[in-house]
Design a protein around this motif. Structure first.
Motif, PDB file in Angstrom:
ATOM      1  N   TYR A  13       0.887  -1.160   0.000  1.00 45.17           N
ATOM      2  CA  TYR A  13       0.000   0.000   0.000  1.00 45.17           C
ATOM      3  C   TYR A  13       0.918   1.200   0.000  1.00 45.17           C
ATOM      4  O   TYR A  13       1.594   1.452   0.997  1.00 45.17           O
ATOM      5  CB  TYR A  13      -0.885   0.011   1.237  1.00 45.17           C
ATOM      6  N   VAL A  18       3.149  -4.840   2.833  1.00 47.09           N
ATOM      7  CA  VAL A  18       2.524  -5.528   3.968  1.00 47.09           C
ATOM      8  C   VAL A  18       2.568  -7.044   3.794  1.00 47.09           C
ATOM      9  O   VAL A  18       2.412  -7.778   4.763  1.00 47.09           O
ATOM     10  CB  VAL A  18       1.075  -5.052   4.205  1.00 47.09           C
ATOM     11  N   PRO A  37       0.773 -12.273  14.656  1.00 49.69           N
ATOM     12  CA  PRO A  37       0.250 -11.162  15.447  1.00 49.69           C
ATOM     13  C   PRO A  37      -0.569 -10.211  14.586  1.00 49.69           C
ATOM     14  O   PRO A  37      -0.537 -10.294  13.353  1.00 49.69           O
ATOM     15  CB  PRO A  37       1.515 -10.474  15.965  1.00 49.69           C
ATOM     16  N   SER A  38      -1.272  -9.313  15.236  1.00 46.11           N
ATOM     17  CA  SER A  38      -2.104  -8.348  14.528  1.00 46.11           C
ATOM     18  C   SER A  38      -1.262  -7.506  13.577  1.00 46.11           C
ATOM     19  O   SER A  38      -0.176  -7.073  13.920  1.00 46.11           O
ATOM     20  CB  SER A  38      -2.796  -7.447  15.553  1.00 46.11           C
ATOM     21  N   GLY A  39      -1.784  -7.327  12.365  1.00 43.62           N
ATOM     22  CA  GLY A  39      -1.108  -6.467  11.411  1.00 43.62           C
ATOM     23  C   GLY A  39       0.001  -7.135  10.620  1.00 43.62           C
ATOM     24  O   GLY A  39       0.720  -6.472   9.883  1.00 43.62           O
ATOM     25  N   CYS A  40       0.135  -8.468  10.740  1.00 41.99           N
ATOM     26  CA  CYS A  40       1.245  -9.124  10.048  1.00 41.99           C
ATOM     27  C   CYS A  40       0.891  -9.480   8.610  1.00 41.99           C
ATOM     28  O   CYS A  40       1.726  -9.993   7.874  1.00 41.99           O
ATOM     29  CB  CYS A  40       1.689 -10.371  10.798  1.00 41.99           C
ATOM     30  N   GLY A  41      -0.339  -9.212   8.188  1.00 45.35           N
ATOM     31  CA  GLY A  41      -0.689  -9.425   6.787  1.00 45.35           C
ATOM     32  C   GLY A  41      -1.521 -10.657   6.499  1.00 45.35           C
ATOM     33  O   GLY A  41      -1.728 -11.004   5.331  1.00 45.35           O
ATOM     34  N   LYS A  42      -2.040 -11.315   7.514  1.00 43.02           N
ATOM     35  CA  LYS A  42      -2.838 -12.526   7.310  1.00 43.02           C
ATOM     36  C   LYS A  42      -4.070 -12.254   6.445  1.00 43.02           C
ATOM     37  O   LYS A  42      -4.315 -12.924   5.444  1.00 43.02           O
ATOM     38  CB  LYS A  42      -3.316 -13.085   8.667  1.00 43.02           C
ATOM     39  N   THR A  43      -4.823 -11.229   6.875  1.00 42.55           N
ATOM     40  CA  THR A  43      -6.047 -10.907   6.146  1.00 42.55           C
ATOM     41  C   THR A  43      -5.728 -10.512   4.711  1.00 42.55           C
ATOM     42  O   THR A  43      -6.448 -10.879   3.776  1.00 42.55           O
ATOM     43  CB  THR A  43      -6.803  -9.774   6.858  1.00 42.55           C
ATOM     44  N   THR A  44      -4.655  -9.777   4.538  1.00 45.06           N
ATOM     45  CA  THR A  44      -4.288  -9.334   3.196  1.00 45.06           C
ATOM     46  C   THR A  44      -4.015 -10.524   2.277  1.00 45.06           C
ATOM     47  O   THR A  44      -4.456 -10.541   1.127  1.00 45.06           O
ATOM     48  CB  THR A  44      -3.064  -8.403   3.269  1.00 45.06           C
ATOM     49  N   GLU A 159     -10.599 -15.270  10.819  1.00 44.24           N
ATOM     50  CA  GLU A 159     -10.901 -15.198  12.249  1.00 44.24           C
ATOM     51  C   GLU A 159     -12.381 -15.434  12.527  1.00 44.24           C
ATOM     52  O   GLU A 159     -13.027 -14.609  13.179  1.00 44.24           O
ATOM     53  CB  GLU A 159     -10.464 -13.836  12.813  1.00 44.24           C
ATOM     54  N   HIS A 192      -5.248 -15.387  15.059  1.00 48.08           N
ATOM     55  CA  HIS A 192      -4.069 -14.991  15.828  1.00 48.08           C
ATOM     56  C   HIS A 192      -4.014 -15.813  17.116  1.00 48.08           C
ATOM     57  O   HIS A 192      -3.234 -15.508  18.007  1.00 48.08           O
ATOM     58  CB  HIS A 192      -4.065 -13.486  16.097  1.00 48.08           C
TER      59      HIS A 192
HETATM   60  N1  LIG Z   1      -6.379  -0.778   2.514  1.00 49.94           N
HETATM   61  C1  LIG Z   1      -5.238  -0.616   3.195  1.00 49.94           C
HETATM   62  N2  LIG Z   1      -4.503   0.509   3.044  1.00 49.94           N
HETATM   63  C2  LIG Z   1      -3.350   0.675   3.728  1.00 49.94           C
HETATM   64  N3  LIG Z   1      -2.847  -0.219   4.585  1.00 49.94           N
HETATM   65  C3  LIG Z   1      -3.513  -1.351   4.782  1.00 49.94           C
HETATM   66  C4  LIG Z   1      -4.743  -1.612   4.111  1.00 49.94           C
HETATM   67  N4  LIG Z   1      -5.196  -2.819   4.513  1.00 49.94           N
HETATM   68  C5  LIG Z   1      -4.296  -3.277   5.399  1.00 49.94           C
HETATM   69  N5  LIG Z   1      -3.272  -2.401   5.565  1.00 49.94           N
HETATM   70  C6  LIG Z   1      -2.096  -2.593   6.424  1.00 49.94           C
HETATM   71  O1  LIG Z   1      -1.515  -3.813   6.108  1.00 49.94           O
HETATM   72  C7  LIG Z   1      -1.031  -4.474   7.261  1.00 49.94           C
HETATM   73  C8  LIG Z   1      -1.570  -5.890   7.314  1.00 49.94           C
HETATM   74  O2  LIG Z   1      -2.954  -5.842   7.507  1.00 49.94           O
HETATM   75  P1  LIG Z   1      -3.826  -7.141   7.672  1.00 49.94           P
HETATM   76  O3  LIG Z   1      -5.238  -6.725   7.794  1.00 49.94           O
HETATM   77  O4  LIG Z   1      -3.503  -8.112   6.592  1.00 49.94           O
HETATM   78  O5  LIG Z   1      -3.297  -7.699   9.061  1.00 49.94           O
HETATM   79  P2  LIG Z   1      -3.805  -8.973   9.870  1.00 49.94           P
HETATM   80  O6  LIG Z   1      -2.642  -9.879  10.005  1.00 49.94           O
HETATM   81  O7  LIG Z   1      -5.032  -9.540   9.269  1.00 49.94           O
HETATM   82  O8  LIG Z   1      -4.108  -8.319  11.286  1.00 49.94           O
HETATM   83  P3  LIG Z   1      -5.296  -8.616  12.311  1.00 49.94           P
HETATM   84  O9  LIG Z   1      -4.899  -9.828  13.085  1.00 49.94           O
HETATM   85  O10 LIG Z   1      -5.309  -7.391  13.161  1.00 49.94           O
HETATM   86  O11 LIG Z   1      -6.552  -8.785  11.528  1.00 49.94           O
HETATM   87  C9  LIG Z   1      -1.452  -3.616   8.444  1.00 49.94           C
HETATM   88  O12 LIG Z   1      -0.341  -2.919   8.898  1.00 49.94           O
HETATM   89  C10 LIG Z   1      -2.483  -2.683   7.881  1.00 49.94           C
HETATM   90  O13 LIG Z   1      -2.405  -1.434   8.506  1.00 49.94           O
END
Ligand SMILES: Nc1ncnc2c1ncn2[C@@H]1O[C@H](COP(=O)(O)OP(=O)(O)OP(=O)(O)O)[C@@H](O)[C@H]1O
Ligand SMILES: [Mg+2]
Lengths: 361, 260
Positions: A13, A18, A37-44, A159, A192
């Motif tokens: 992004y 990410v 952990p939170s924010g590590c990119g799993k959802t992405t 999740e 997580h």
């Molecule tokens: N649309 C977006 N624009 C900018 N940054 C994004 C966007 N979507 C996600 N991010 C960033 O990408 C990183 C990974 O996000 P992601 O949602 O994949 O984390 P996650 O592992 O699923 O976390 P969680 O356990 O909190 O759900 C985060 O730092 C988030 O801030």
């Protein structure tokens, strides 16, 4: 080629990457967890597979076909969300039938499939209810049935259990895994919660900062973590630095207390090596079958039911020790001096550089 | 004591609104000397002009509502889903009709679409009707957009959309089967407001010279005594019926209770 293959996936992004160089092959019918952990990119990662995000680089193959150019509604992927996301204006049965209707399945066949799905999730009689008339656990099961009804090639769950209370979470965990096995559907599960990941999955991907740190069976991930991060993130761990005295035979000293690791060490004598130990690998009392016996002093005792978690001071460090509750053995008193026994094979050698040295709780 | 003051205030307000209405209703019933009668209403309802203009305005209202829904629902949906940064701008734009007088808009229309312009919409009755419908839709825009946007706020638009997409749905299906049904109470309240606005609108219809209900009320008011009062009561009744329908719709949408 694996049934679902992610090759060198990258997602940025703006200037922030990410997801970095993410590669994995998922076999047909396999259940994979993305843990981190939170924010590590799993959802992405999950959303790239689902078609809701476009990878900045890399390829995604499903059943041998590159799907990156396909839109989300062309990928034949089932998705379950943390927030259930049932259509509030449709009944349970209509929700489950939605994908079939969109896919042009005839009314009779649709009805049969919906009945089959409702039976599968054990909500045969609730077809006429609206989502707001269901509990969270029931709603999530309906969401699962809705995702599975059109027979997707891959099932993605983000999740799905996080919004539920502890009891339902554990029972639904078992249920999801059973349904997944019965249908043999290839599944990626994001969580997580390490317990969730370890207990449900064929393989676990531990993610850290957008990268896959380690991919392996739950047994491998837990017992042979390859990085300090994985070792620390999955389960509780005592970590400490020791000075190598004998590289070949695996001898170290911990504040002048000699320890036997019993394996060749990665660094030469005189240098420091990171050693880790699971709390359950430490036994209270002297056990002659174990190579290492050390004096210790009890600092804290937490009785948690089946497990008693003890903090003890060993060679000037705080160790976490887990023992099973036993009717004939009350937990030791705080302040008591005891001995602890450790088998040499239970020491984990951490290959990446040492920092800190305190046990992580 | 506080309660007492509240009642006083309420009664004062009620009197303020109710007395003129009562007076008007009373007057509308007094066409026949000495007794109350419905003569004025009979006269109004029997007037072929009334029937024609009312029918015209009802049809215009229905088209305006359909057009408004087609315009506003996808727009509000898209802004919420993909362009959340633009929401303040879009909200501002939808508020403009409240500050720009209808007469200005009509003169703008006449300048742009007159018979010697590049798109001579005022050249035909149908063209003018369409133009009038655009005007009505614009007048109703602030109410329609706000209603729909509030409706969208009550549902998780992004996740529902993704859920539908993963089940194979395209944009049309998502709008028609997921978004619209879930904002239907909001859309309907917008629709009833639109209806009330269109039925009573005068300026645009008069300047575009269309046989609508608003100009008819004005003409009648200038030429008769009792009938305009009856007509005003009828117009009020229609508006109130619309309001009551909004309430009913909101209360009886069967799945909406969860969110309230
Ligand atoms: N649309 C977006 N624009 C900018 N940054 C994004 C966007 N979507 C996600 N991010 C960033 O990408 C990183 C990974 O996000 P992601 O949602 O994949 O984390 P996650 O592992 O699923 O976390 P969680 O356990 O909190 O759900 C985060 O730092 C988030 O801030
Ligand atoms: Mg996430």
């Amino acid at each position: 080629m694996a049934f679902l293959e992610l090759r060198n996936l990258e997602k940025s992004y703006g200037a922030t990457r990410v997801v970095k160089d993410f590669t994995i092959g998922v076999e047909e019918g396999e259940f994979i967890s993305l843990l981190g952990p939170s924010g590590c990119g799993k959802t992405t990662v999950l959303r790239m597979v689902g078609g809701f995000e476009t990878p900045s680089q890399g390829a995604i193959f499903i059943d041998g076909k590159d799907v990156v150019a396909l839109r989300a509604n062309q990928r034949a992927i089932g998705m379950v969300f943390q927030a259930y996301a049932l259509f509030p204006n449709l009944t349970v049965a209509e929700n489950v039938a939605f994908g079939l209707k969109v896919g042009g399945v005839g009314r009779a066949e649709r009805g049969a499939r919906v009945a089959e799905m409702l039976a599968l999730i054990g909500l045969r009689d609730l077809g006429d209810r609206y989502p707001f008339q269901l509990s969270g656990g029931q709603q999530q099961r309906v969401a699962l049935a809705r995702a599975l009804a059109p027979r997707p090639k891959v099932l993605l769950l983000d999740e799905p259990l996080s919004a539920l209370d502890a009891k339902i979470r554990v029972s639904l965990r078992t249920e999801i895994r059973a349904i997944q096995k019965r249908l043999g559907i290839t599944t990626i599960f994001v969580t997580h919660d390490q317990e969730e990941a370890l207990s449900m999955s064929d393989r676990v991907v531990v993610m850290n900062g957008g990268r896959a740190d380690q991919i392996g069976t739950p047994f491998e991930i837990y017992n042979a973590p390859t990085s300090r991060f994985v070792a620390g993130f999955v389960g509780t761990l005592n970590t400490f630095d020791a000075v190598v005295t004998d590289q070949a035979a695996g001898g170290v000293t911990l504040d002048d207390v000699p320890l036997v690791i019993g394996r060749r060490l990665p660094v030469a004598a005189g240098q420091t090596v990171g050693i880790a130990l699971r709390p359950e690998a430490v036994q209270l009392g002297r056990d002659p079958s174990r190579e290492v016996v050390l004096p210790a002093k009890i600092v804290e005792v937490h009785f948690m039911g089946a497990v008693v978690r003890i903090a003890a001071e060993v060679a000037g460090r705080k160790f976490t020790i887990d023992t099973f509750n036993r009717v004939d053995m009350p937990p030791p008193a705080v302040g008591k001096s005891v001995e602890i026994s450790i088998a040499a094979r239970d020491f984990l050698i951490l290959s990446d550089p040492v920092e800190g040295g305190q046990p992580r709780l | 004591m506080n309660r007492f003051m509240a009642w006083i205030a309420f009664l004062f307000g009620a009197t303020y609104f109710a007395l003129p209405l009562l007076g008007m209703a009373e007057f509308s019933l007094s066409m026949r000397r000495g007794v109350y009668s419905l003569d004025a209403y009979r006269a109004v309802l029997a007037d072929p002009q009334f029937q024609a203009t009312f029918a015209f305005s009802v049809v215009m209202a229905l088209f305006t509502i359909a057009f408004g829904i087609l315009l506003v629902v996808p727009t509000a949906f898209w802004v919420r889903l993909k362009l959340p940064g633009l929401r303040p701008l879009v909200e501002f734009l939808t508020l403009l009709p409240l500050v720009i007088p209808a007469i200005v808009v009509v003169f703008g229309y006449l300048r742009l679409y007159n018979t010697s312009s590049w798109l001579p919409m005022t050249g035909t009755a149908m063209g003018t009707n369409i133009l009038l419908m655009f005007g009505y839709a614009m007048l109703a825009l602030p109410y329609m957009y706000r209603a729909v946007d509030t409706g969208l706020r009550a549902i998780d638009v992004a996740t529902l959309t993704e859920a539908a997409q993963s089940l194979g749905a395209g944009w049309g299906t998502i709008l028609a089967q997921v978004i619209l049904p879930n904002v239907l109470p909001a859309v309907l309240s917008g629709a009833f407001l639109t209806f009330a606005i269109v039925i009573g609108e005068f300026t645009m219809a008069a300047l575009l010279d269309r046989p609508a209900f608003g100009p008819y009320m004005q003409i009648l008011g200038a030429n008769k005594a009792y009938e305009p009062a009856a007509l005003a009561v009828i117009a009020f009744a229609i508006t109130w019926a619309c309001m009551a329908l909004i309430q009913l719709v909101t209360r009886f949408s069967k799945h909406a209770r969860a969110q309230r």
